[in-house]
Scaffold this motif. Structure first.
Motif, PDB file in Angstrom:
ATOM      1  N   ALA A   1       0.833  -1.201   0.000  1.00  0.00           N
ATOM      2  CA  ALA A   1       0.000   0.000   0.000  1.00  0.00           C
ATOM      3  C   ALA A   1       0.868   1.252   0.000  1.00  0.00           C
ATOM      4  N   GLN A   2       1.965   1.209   0.744  1.00  0.00           N
ATOM      5  CA  GLN A   2       2.886   2.342   0.761  1.00  0.00           C
ATOM      6  C   GLN A   2       3.498   2.568  -0.617  1.00  0.00           C
ATOM      7  N   ALA A   3       3.947   1.475  -1.255  1.00  0.00           N
ATOM      8  CA  ALA A   3       4.557   1.577  -2.582  1.00  0.00           C
ATOM      9  C   ALA A   3       3.563   2.141  -3.600  1.00  0.00           C
ATOM     10  N   LYS A   4       2.325   1.678  -3.531  1.00  0.00           N
ATOM     11  CA  LYS A   4       1.305   2.164  -4.464  1.00  0.00           C
ATOM     12  C   LYS A   4       1.049   3.649  -4.261  1.00  0.00           C
ATOM     13  N   TYR A   5       1.012   4.093  -2.993  1.00  0.00           N
ATOM     14  CA  TYR A   5       0.760   5.502  -2.711  1.00  0.00           C
ATOM     15  C   TYR A   5       1.889   6.371  -3.271  1.00  0.00           C
ATOM     16  N   ILE A   6       3.128   5.916  -3.100  1.00  0.00           N
ATOM     17  CA  ILE A   6       4.267   6.677  -3.634  1.00  0.00           C
ATOM     18  C   ILE A   6       4.180   6.735  -5.154  1.00  0.00           C
ATOM     19  N   ALA A   7       3.951   5.576  -5.779  1.00  0.00           N
ATOM     20  CA  ALA A   7       3.889   5.522  -7.243  1.00  0.00           C
ATOM     21  C   ALA A   7       2.765   6.401  -7.792  1.00  0.00           C
ATOM     22  N   ASP A   8       1.603   6.326  -7.169  1.00  0.00           N
ATOM     23  CA  ASP A   8       0.476   7.139  -7.623  1.00  0.00           C
ATOM     24  C   ASP A   8       0.772   8.633  -7.445  1.00  0.00           C
ATOM     25  N   SER A   9       1.384   8.983  -6.319  1.00  0.00           N
ATOM     26  CA  SER A   9       1.681  10.387  -6.048  1.00  0.00           C
ATOM     27  C   SER A   9       2.711  10.944  -7.016  1.00  0.00           C
ATOM     28  N   MET A  10       3.675  10.115  -7.413  1.00  0.00           N
ATOM     29  CA  MET A  10       4.739  10.563  -8.309  1.00  0.00           C
ATOM     30  C   MET A  10       4.411  10.290  -9.774  1.00  0.00           C
ATOM     31  N   ASN A  11       3.213   9.732 -10.018  1.00  0.00           N
ATOM     32  CA  ASN A  11       2.756   9.455 -11.383  1.00  0.00           C
ATOM     33  C   ASN A  11       3.710   8.517 -12.133  1.00  0.00           C
TER      34      ASN A  11
END
Length: 290
Positions: A79-89
């Motif tokens: 979930a943390q990795a997904k949040y970072i990836a989504d935030s950084m596009n």
């Protein structure tokens, strides 16, 4: 981008993408208002060289994954990795098996020493906030410590996990672990406060009156307080008149119903109990002697 690539994303860039800019910078260290909680003095620091953060208000620190977890309130690595990836596009591979675990930042405080609160400077600071010496010395100590090789000292207020809330005229933070403080006097009623300065203010104003007290030391600790409050027939809330205080009050009312009483009406025109105490206290000067 793979997981190892996410870890190298500069935390400052991550925060900038989320709309958070530093309020100060000294060399490679950047200071922010904490991006995931409310505060009135910036206590969130990023070491751009090591790419780690440390939140002096909560005692939490670590890498970009740990920071993402604070935003989404989750320790789940995916979930943390997904949040970072989504935030950084950026996109992650469909299948990813991380080969490392997010590590906390190295300890910040060194050579910590606890002693009786006798410092004229610290007692003067409390006096300016309406707290007299006898109340301060009953509940607080002096904490000497080193931070990044420099010597500091502050007022210390111990919590249930033997960490300390730290305050001075120039610093607001905590020596981990972060936890609540429960003061039991054997009374059937419990007063609840967000911070220890408000608790000390209630002592000065006579509001505690032998009641038990529970100091959250941050509204983020509310969940830790619930087991301690479950047996009290009456819970008196001296919380801040702001969004965080109202939210905490609503959660307590939902959990304990009409056993919860809102006492913020005693200081309706002030942010918190200490601000009210200061407004009715005689003004102090720097010539105070202790």
């Amino acid at each position: 981008m793979d997981i190892s690539g996410l870890k190298t994303i500069p935390i400052a860039d991550f925060l900038r993408r989320l709309g958070h800019a530093p309020v100060a910078q000294k060399g490679r260290e950047l200071t922010y208002f904490a991006p995931y909680r409310e505060e009135h003095k910036p206590s969130f620091c990023v070491n751009a060289e090591k790419n780690v953060f440390y939140d002096f208000g909560t005692g939490c620190g670590g890498d970009i994954f740990k920071l993402a977890g604070e935003f989404i309130h989750s320790s789940d690595f995916k979930a943390q990795a997904k949040y970072i990836a989504d935030s950084m596009n950026v996109q992650l591979p469909m299948k990813e098996h991380p080969s490392f675990v997010s590590q906390p930042t190295e300890p910040v405080f060194q050579n910590v020493e606890i002693s009786r609160l006798e410092s004229p400077t610290l007692l003067r600071y409390l006096a300016q906030r309406g707290i007299p010496k006898e109340i301060a010395q009953k509940y607080c100590v002096k904490v000497d410590y080193q931070l990044r090789g420099k010597d500091y000292y502050a007022i210390g207020f111990e919590n249930n996990a033997h960490g300390y809330e730290l305050r001075s005229a120039f610093f607001k933070g905590s020596f981990p672990p972060k936890h609540i403080t429960h003061i039991a006097n054997g009374n059937g009623r419990c007063n609840i406060f967000e911070g220890f300065i408000d608790f000390l203010s209630a002592e000065k104003l006579g509001y505690n009156d032998g009641n038990d007290s529970l100091i959250l030391n941050s509204v983020s600790n509310l969940h830790k307080a619930l087991p301690f409050l479950s047996d009290y027939p009456l819970i008196l809330c001296y919380l801040d008149n702001d969004a965080a205080g109202r939210e905490a009050l609503a959660k307590l009312q939902k959990e304990f119903g009409d056993r919860v009483a809102d006492k913020s009406s005693l200081y309706p025109d002030h942010k918190d109990l200490n601000e009210y105490l200061v407004s009715i206290s005689p003004k102090h000067t720097n010539k105070l002697k202790f």
